[in-house]
Design a protein around this motif. Structure first.
Motif, mmCIF file in Angstrom:
data_model
loop_
_atom_site.group_PDB
_atom_site.id
_atom_site.type_symbol
_atom_site.label_atom_id
_atom_site.label_comp_id
_atom_site.label_asym_id
_atom_site.label_seq_id
_atom_site.Cartn_x
_atom_site.Cartn_y
_atom_site.Cartn_z
ATOM 1 N N GLU A 174 0.837 -1.205 0.000
ATOM 2 C CA GLU A 174 0.000 0.000 0.000
ATOM 3 C C GLU A 174 0.872 1.256 0.000
ATOM 4 O O GLU A 174 0.530 2.259 -0.630
ATOM 5 C CB GLU A 174 -0.926 0.003 1.217
ATOM 6 N N LEU A 191 -5.863 -2.061 -6.669
ATOM 7 C CA LEU A 191 -5.676 -1.269 -5.455
ATOM 8 C C LEU A 191 -4.912 0.012 -5.758
ATOM 9 O O LEU A 191 -5.316 1.104 -5.334
ATOM 10 C CB LEU A 191 -4.916 -2.094 -4.412
ATOM 11 N N SER A 204 -7.088 2.495 -7.804
ATOM 12 C CA SER A 204 -8.201 3.066 -7.043
ATOM 13 C C SER A 204 -7.720 4.110 -6.050
ATOM 14 O O SER A 204 -8.382 5.132 -5.830
ATOM 15 C CB SER A 204 -8.990 1.966 -6.319
ATOM 16 N N THR A 212 -16.612 4.317 -0.942
ATOM 17 C CA THR A 212 -15.959 3.447 0.024
ATOM 18 C C THR A 212 -16.975 2.741 0.913
ATOM 19 O O THR A 212 -16.844 1.541 1.191
ATOM 20 C CB THR A 212 -14.981 4.253 0.899
ATOM 21 N N HIS A 270 -12.120 -3.523 -3.958
ATOM 22 C CA HIS A 270 -11.345 -2.505 -4.679
ATOM 23 C C HIS A 270 -11.728 -2.449 -6.153
ATOM 24 O O HIS A 270 -11.666 -1.378 -6.774
ATOM 25 C CB HIS A 270 -9.851 -2.781 -4.521
ATOM 26 N N THR A 322 -14.758 -0.301 -6.231
ATOM 27 C CA THR A 322 -14.351 1.083 -5.973
ATOM 28 C C THR A 322 -13.782 1.739 -7.222
ATOM 29 O O THR A 322 -14.150 2.866 -7.587
ATOM 30 C CB THR A 322 -13.303 1.128 -4.843
#
Length: 454
Positions: free
Chosen positions: A68, A151, A154, A174, A211, A214
């Protein structure tokens, strides 16, 4: 295109500073708390697999954090540049930054996800994971890495909305995606109905699918605002090369800081593992619960990034500085409340997730110790956002990396020779958090971030 983009960009610069902070931070905090709530639900379901299953996912989470953090290579740069261009009224540059930033994010996600899968055995060996704990961690990480490009993309798309001053749209998206995630989690983990029992891999699969939803929704809304993301680069154009270079220059120090933070936990896990799976499970749960305070700080950090960036773009460094310190003040008030909560309700909070006396003892000790130093977390996170909004992201890295890695020898000394056991590790984490907060506060006060960066 100009009119559409400008109307989509909330006029936060026209608001009083306090109101602008609340308008930006509160939806972001709620959005992040939805994420934290999902992590709580996810941890609760995984906890039903027992201490070893939870320990495996907890250990894998440290690598997930590193991945991340790599996403901030693009999301931080996109956020700073979009905010600056909105403040300066250069909406054509907003479009270009969004399109190429999200495309770059997806590409990097594919690269880093593939590399992590390739290096998985070495990573698990480095963390000294064995047996069922190793199996759980490996299954979880493999699924996460397969969907990492989603991920990354997004998170950069979300950065575009927030830098334009729109924090409500990411909140709505979200909330919907996480509700979907929470509902399908047990189906994949335990194999309810016709689905196979995937255990830790099921939790990861639910996360990836959330995700996907999203990203689809965000790209659709950006298209309505005349930002149509096409996953390709005009890399031979000098302007695009300069744009990508600016994104990387701003985002890379923050990404390095985040990756080094997460990798330090891979080494710290080796020390924690000496005290059994209960200690590993405890720190995993402790981090999930601490997410209440951390995500609050991140929400205020987003406000600081946007306000500093837009005010500097508008040529008003004085208001940019005022915005940063006032945002930090709001964050500190809220975080103190969380600190009291952790001190008073440590054991009941851990008991919500697992009925294991050893894990409850370790987890409550962790929460009580970190609660003492939680206000310094606000300094670190919020001012990192302010530095990033100015495009001056090197100082947070120079503060964070060495002091985070100081945790490893300090934890080894406190837990071993000094005889504090696992409690010494919790003290090492907390004391270094305090040091980082103090140093970054002093550096920000010097004001060098006000100089033009791009």
């Amino acid at each position: 295109m100009r009119a559409s983009l400008s109307s989509a960009s909330t006029a936060v610069l026209a608001l009083p500073t306090g109101r602008a902070i609340r308008r930006l931070a509160l939806p972001t905090i709620v959005s992040l708390l939805f994420i934290m709530l999902f992590n709580v639900v996810d941890g609760w379901w995984v906890g039903k697999l027992g201490a070893e299953g939870l320990a495996g996912v907890s250990a894998a989470s440290f690598i997930y954090w590193a991945l991340e953090a790599l996403a901030t290579i693009t999301s931080t740069g996109v956020s700073a540049l979009v905010a600056r261009y909105v403040g300066a009224g250069r909406f054509g540059r907003v479009h270009s930054t969004a399109v190429h930033g999200i495309s770059l994010a997806a590409l990097l996600g594919l690269i880093f996800g593939g590399l992590t899968i390739f290096l998985m055995p070495a990573i698990l060996n480095l963390m000294s994971l064995q047996g069922a704990v190793r199996q759980s961690a490996g299954h979880y990480l493999t699924i996460i890495c397969a969907g990492l490009f989603v991920l990354f993309a997004s998170l950069s798309a979300e950065a575009v909305f927030r830098a334009m001053g729109d924090t409500r749209t990411p909140l709505k998206i979200t909330a919907g995606a996480l509700l979907f995630n929470a509902v399908i989690d047990p189906f994949f983990i335990f194999g309810i109905g016709p689905l196979p029992r995937l255990e830790a891999a099921g939790a990861a699969l639910a996360t990836v699918l959330a995700h996907v939803i999203t990203l689809i929704l965000m790209l659709r809304i950006l298209r309505q605002r005349k930002i149509s993301v096409v996953f390709r680069f005009a890399v031979f154009r000098p302007a695009v090369r300069r744009l990508l270079a600016d994104i990387l220059r701003i985002g890379l120090p923050i990404a390095i800081s985040g990756v080094m933070f997460s990798l330090s936990y891979a080494f710290l896990t080796r020390i924690i593992a000496r005290f059994g799976p209960e200690a590993l499970a405890a720190i995993g749960l402790g981090h999930r619960i601490e997410g209440l305070a951390y995500f609050t700080c991140v929400g205020f950090s987003v406000a600081a990034t946007t306000l500093v960036g837009q005010n500097l773009g508008a040529g008003d460094p004085r208001r940019a500085e005022k915005s940063a310190w006032l945002t930090l003040g709001y964050a500190c008030v809220v975080v103190v409340g969380f600190s009291v909560f952790y001190l008073v309700a440590a054991k009941p909070l851990v008991r919500l997730f697992i009925d294991d006396a050893a894990v409850i003892r370790e987890g409550s000790a962790y929460l009580r110790i970190i609660a003492i130093f939680e206000i310094f977390l606000a300094f670190e996170v919020v001012l990192e956002g302010a530095f990033s909004g100015a495009g001056f992201s090197l100082p947070p890295m120079l503060v964070s990396v060495p002091l985070t890695w100081l945790r490893i020898p300090l934890a080894a000394w406190l837990a071993g020779p000094l005889g504090l056991g696992s409690t010494g590790i919790w003290w090492a984490i907390s004391c270094t958090t305090a040091l980082k907060g103090v140093v970054i506060g002093i550096w920000f006060k010097q004001g060098g971030w006000k100089k033009p960066r791009f």
